[in-house]
Design an enzyme around this catalytic site. Sequence first.
Site, PDB file in Angstrom:
ATOM      1  N   LYS A  96       0.808  -1.218   0.000  1.00 42.33           N
ATOM      2  CA  LYS A  96       0.000   0.000   0.000  1.00 42.33           C
ATOM      3  C   LYS A  96       0.840   1.266   0.000  1.00 42.33           C
ATOM      4  CE  LYS A  96      -3.375  -0.818  -0.437  1.00 42.33           C
ATOM      5  NZ  LYS A  96      -3.878  -1.256  -1.771  1.00 42.33           N
ATOM      6  N   HIS A 153       7.285  -7.142  -2.382  1.00 48.28           N
ATOM      7  CA  HIS A 153       7.076  -6.569  -1.057  1.00 48.28           C
ATOM      8  C   HIS A 153       8.090  -7.128  -0.053  1.00 48.28           C
ATOM      9  CE1 HIS A 153       3.572  -4.351  -2.078  1.00 48.28           C
ATOM     10  NE2 HIS A 153       2.713  -5.343  -2.098  1.00 48.28           N
ATOM     11  N   SER A 193      -4.804   2.617   4.373  1.00 45.00           N
ATOM     12  CA  SER A 193      -5.044   1.903   3.124  1.00 45.00           C
ATOM     13  C   SER A 193      -5.111   0.399   3.347  1.00 45.00           C
ATOM     14  CB  SER A 193      -3.953   2.235   2.100  1.00 45.00           C
ATOM     15  OG  SER A 193      -4.100   3.544   1.611  1.00 45.00           O
TER      16      SER A 193
END
Length: 341
Positions: free
Chosen positions: A70, A125, A155
Amino acid sequence: MDGPSEPHIPGLWDTYEEDISEISQKLPGEYFRYEGIPFPVGLYSPESIGLAENTQDVRDDDIFIVTYPKSGTTWMIEIICLILKDGDPSWIRSVPIWERAPWCETIVGAFSLPDQYSPRLMSSHLPIQIFTKAFFSSKAKVIYMGRNPRDVMVSLYHYSKIAGQLKDPGTPNQFLRDFLKGEGEDRVPRPFLGRGAIPPLTPLLCLQDLQGSVQRICEFLGHPLSKEALGSVVAHSTFSAMKANTMSNYTLLPPSLLDHRRGAFLRKGICGDWKNHFTVAQSEAFDRVYRRQMQGMPTFPWDEDPEEDASLDPEPRPSPGPSPSPSPGPSQPSEPSHPRP
């Protein structure tokens, strides 16, 4: 540096899409831990993460986009795809974003896909301690995108409400407590700092000067653009352009993976929205953990200016009217943000 010569590999991506559909039907909303870091069961596996960490399949012209979840991943993918095609939007309009920049660590991951064109654009990530080791002995490049972790948390809350691979986030207060304890994510976002990485970019800096940020990325990649091509990259990577692009807004994903009935993939496209959700007490609690976790890290724009402008938006919109009364935490989303991954 030439962009990928073809936008689509027949057969390969058809199988990829079939795998995504099959995987989405088996998401239990549970987690396993790899080196102490939680990952959703079904979308990731210890084997897929181990492959990403230990593969030797790293090319010198590979480009990695590394983010905490995010933190502007989709926006950066869109920008670089346009740069690699010299501003031509045909690629971003014809191939889903997860095919243009496949994830390194997912079960259907970049390193398990054969016959990809060069340069490969890949997303991840993974934190630096379990990132692809072969990268550090290559000439490959990393672009790290960082975001105010307060906005990240908001988020993530919205996204967790619609993402099939994630457990229900519970109440806003519970989600904040879990986030700060490291439940579901790896605590407060920490930057990827390694050889071959451009100094971290942030959505705030890109919003303030998108053209300048694109030029900076072009210089880092060794891919200069003409004035016209630069203008095209900027025009086609605005929030409204991405939101309208079915190849970038994740509406092609099955509802079992991303439930669009509960909101849109691209939510607001602004910085500072956390101030609409955090109470003073929550903000103070967050800051205590943040300062402890970020000791020794460089200073980021939100550290220098905690009152960053919440109105920054690539496509400013008229004011929606009076703000509602403050909530005790992240509010229910009208348009939840995009999925991981």
